[in-house]
Design an enzyme around this catalytic site. Sequence first.
Site, PDB file in Angstrom:
ATOM      1  N   GLY A 199     -40.602  -5.064  28.144  1.00 41.86           N
ATOM      2  CA  GLY A 199     -40.766  -5.835  29.382  1.00 41.86           C
ATOM      3  C   GLY A 199     -40.516  -7.325  29.190  1.00 41.86           C
ATOM      4  O   GLY A 199     -39.741  -7.945  29.935  1.00 41.86           O
TER       5      GLY A 199
ATOM      6  N   GLU B 166     -48.926  -3.467  19.012  1.00 35.61           N
ATOM      7  CA  GLU B 166     -47.677  -2.810  19.361  1.00 35.61           C
ATOM      8  C   GLU B 166     -47.208  -1.867  18.265  1.00 35.61           C
ATOM      9  O   GLU B 166     -47.239  -2.206  17.069  1.00 35.61           O
ATOM     10  CB  GLU B 166     -46.574  -3.849  19.611  1.00 35.61           C
ATOM     11  CG  GLU B 166     -46.685  -4.513  20.968  1.00 35.61           C
ATOM     12  CD  GLU B 166     -45.367  -5.125  21.378  1.00 35.61           C
ATOM     13  OE1 GLU B 166     -44.309  -4.605  20.997  1.00 35.61           O
ATOM     14  OE2 GLU B 166     -45.417  -6.142  22.091  1.00 35.61           O
ATOM     15  N   ARG B 167     -46.749  -0.699  18.682  1.00 36.26           N
ATOM     16  CA  ARG B 167     -46.094   0.236  17.762  1.00 36.26           C
ATOM     17  C   ARG B 167     -44.927  -0.504  17.082  1.00 36.26           C
ATOM     18  O   ARG B 167     -44.117  -1.111  17.770  1.00 36.26           O
ATOM     19  CB  ARG B 167     -45.567   1.432  18.536  1.00 36.26           C
ATOM     20  CG  ARG B 167     -44.801   2.441  17.736  1.00 36.26           C
ATOM     21  CD  ARG B 167     -44.306   3.602  18.579  1.00 36.26           C
ATOM     22  NE  ARG B 167     -43.418   3.185  19.667  1.00 36.26           N
ATOM     23  CZ  ARG B 167     -42.773   4.062  20.446  1.00 36.26           C
ATOM     24  NH1 ARG B 167     -42.963   5.369  20.281  1.00 36.26           N
ATOM     25  NH2 ARG B 167     -41.979   3.641  21.408  1.00 36.26           N
TER      26      ARG B 167
ATOM     27  N   GLY C  75     -46.825  -3.094  28.177  1.00 41.46           N
ATOM     28  CA  GLY C  75     -48.270  -2.868  28.007  1.00 41.46           C
ATOM     29  C   GLY C  75     -49.080  -3.420  29.173  1.00 41.46           C
ATOM     30  O   GLY C  75     -50.071  -2.824  29.602  1.00 41.46           O
TER      31      GLY C  75
ATOM     32  N   ASN D 137     -44.102 -13.387  22.907  1.00 41.63           N
ATOM     33  CA  ASN D 137     -43.554 -12.121  22.358  1.00 41.63           C
ATOM     34  C   ASN D 137     -42.085 -12.382  22.073  1.00 41.63           C
ATOM     35  O   ASN D 137     -41.253 -12.368  22.985  1.00 41.63           O
ATOM     36  CB  ASN D 137     -43.760 -11.015  23.404  1.00 41.63           C
ATOM     37  CG  ASN D 137     -43.378  -9.624  22.931  1.00 41.63           C
ATOM     38  OD1 ASN D 137     -43.049  -8.809  23.783  1.00 41.63           O
ATOM     39  ND2 ASN D 137     -43.405  -9.343  21.652  1.00 41.63           N
TER      40      ASN D 137
ATOM     41  N   ASN E  45     -48.182   2.371  21.603  1.00 38.35           N
ATOM     42  CA  ASN E  45     -48.626   0.972  21.743  1.00 38.35           C
ATOM     43  C   ASN E  45     -50.050   1.019  22.279  1.00 38.35           C
ATOM     44  O   ASN E  45     -50.312   1.747  23.244  1.00 38.35           O
ATOM     45  CB  ASN E  45     -47.717   0.237  22.731  1.00 38.35           C
ATOM     46  CG  ASN E  45     -46.261   0.207  22.264  1.00 38.35           C
ATOM     47  OD1 ASN E  45     -45.918  -0.536  21.357  1.00 38.35           O
ATOM     48  ND2 ASN E  45     -45.410   1.032  22.867  1.00 38.35           N
TER      49      ASN E  45
ATOM     50  N   HIS F 205     -47.912   4.252  25.850  1.00 34.55           N
ATOM     51  CA  HIS F 205     -49.040   3.329  25.739  1.00 34.55           C
ATOM     52  C   HIS F 205     -50.352   4.098  25.790  1.00 34.55           C
ATOM     53  O   HIS F 205     -50.437   5.148  26.436  1.00 34.55           O
ATOM     54  CB  HIS F 205     -48.994   2.310  26.880  1.00 34.55           C
ATOM     55  CG  HIS F 205     -47.802   1.409  26.810  1.00 34.55           C
ATOM     56  ND1 HIS F 205     -47.802   0.199  26.171  1.00 34.55           N
ATOM     57  CD2 HIS F 205     -46.525   1.589  27.266  1.00 34.55           C
ATOM     58  CE1 HIS F 205     -46.598  -0.343  26.243  1.00 34.55           C
ATOM     59  NE2 HIS F 205     -45.803   0.476  26.903  1.00 34.55           N
TER      60      HIS F 205
HETATM   61  N1  API Z   1     -43.117  -6.063  23.474  1.00 34.71           N
HETATM   62  C1  API Z   1     -42.478  -5.122  24.360  1.00 34.71           C
HETATM   63  C2  API Z   1     -42.844  -3.704  24.062  1.00 34.71           C
HETATM   64  C3  API Z   1     -42.168  -3.215  22.867  1.00 34.71           C
HETATM   65  C4  API Z   1     -42.500  -1.792  22.735  1.00 34.71           C
HETATM   66  C5  API Z   1     -42.376  -1.323  21.318  1.00 34.71           C
HETATM   67  N2  API Z   1     -43.398  -1.897  20.459  1.00 34.71           N
HETATM   68  C6  API Z   1     -42.473   0.192  21.273  1.00 34.71           C
HETATM   69  O1  API Z   1     -42.383   0.728  20.171  1.00 34.71           O
HETATM   70  O2  API Z   1     -42.599   0.816  22.355  1.00 34.71           O
HETATM   71  C7  API Z   1     -42.774  -5.409  25.820  1.00 34.71           C
HETATM   72  O3  API Z   1     -42.894  -6.589  26.160  1.00 34.71           O
HETATM   73  O4  API Z   1     -42.819  -4.444  26.627  1.00 34.71           O
END
Ligand code: API
Length: 263
Positions: A69, A195-196, A207, A11, A177, A146
């Site tokens: 995260g 993911e959003r 997530g 990520n 998400n 989520h």
């Molecule tokens: N990749 C991220 C989450 C991004 C969240 C984002 N996509 C949103 O709009 O909340 C993680 O590791 O938690």
Amino acid sequence: MHFTKMHGLGNDYLYYYGELKNPSSISKRLSDRHFGIGSDGIITISPSTAADFKMRIFNADGSEAMMCGNGIRCVGKYVFDKGYIDQKKLTIETLSGNRELTLGTIGNRVNEVTVNMGKCIVNKPVLLDTSYGKVMVTPVSVGNPHAVAFVESITDAPVDTMGKELEHHPYFKDGVNAEFVQVIDRNTIKMRVWERGSGITMACGTGACASAAAAVRADLCDKEEEIAVCLDGGQLKIKVLSDGTVMMTGPAETICECEVEEQ
Ligand SMILES: N[C@H](CCC[C@H](N)C(=O)O)C(=O)O
């Protein structure tokens, strides 16, 4: 402009020290994997009056998220490896509040980070009308929203199509998400994520926390025990405490330094 490309289990984000004038448009431009550098978004790090540092995260579509995260673990690595701090316990200010990090090192480099992700709010499961018929999801807040769907087989889950539909479902006014979770045993789950604002990613830290918290609430996994969350990009270790606090442990890696032309 100078960026550092880092990732947590694939990520990947571009990290910038300081404030950007137009972070949303820069995130959209640089996240493109053909016309930009390629990433799931950008993360800015700056001084904070409320914590050791402050982070903001912008998705690949330019939208700003409340929390990340995988990203916050890389922020801990960034500030330690680049010598901004020398202590191994620090706090990071986010739009979801301050988070406490504990850094694990090999030599003078961070390789693993544990984050107190705060309390996850697990709501009652809801039955949503979708083009696939009625789909049961568990809404969970980890600071960002989520929707956790339990499935029989993760390999058969329509993450790209149903994930996109759930992201824009009218039930979630701010978008969501979407996580698809197959429970292997009381200490192991498999998860894939849409993911959003970024689409399918290799991993999602918030997530993974949401998925583990929903599995504990459904009595499919054990609280106070380590839960292995198996993602496309690797594994995160999650522990859901009795008071709802979620602890996350996982890797953080630096890929390269990038100089980017201002536009
Ligand atoms: N990749 C991220 C989450 C991004 C969240 C984002 N996509 C949103 O709009 O909340 C993680 O590791 O938690």
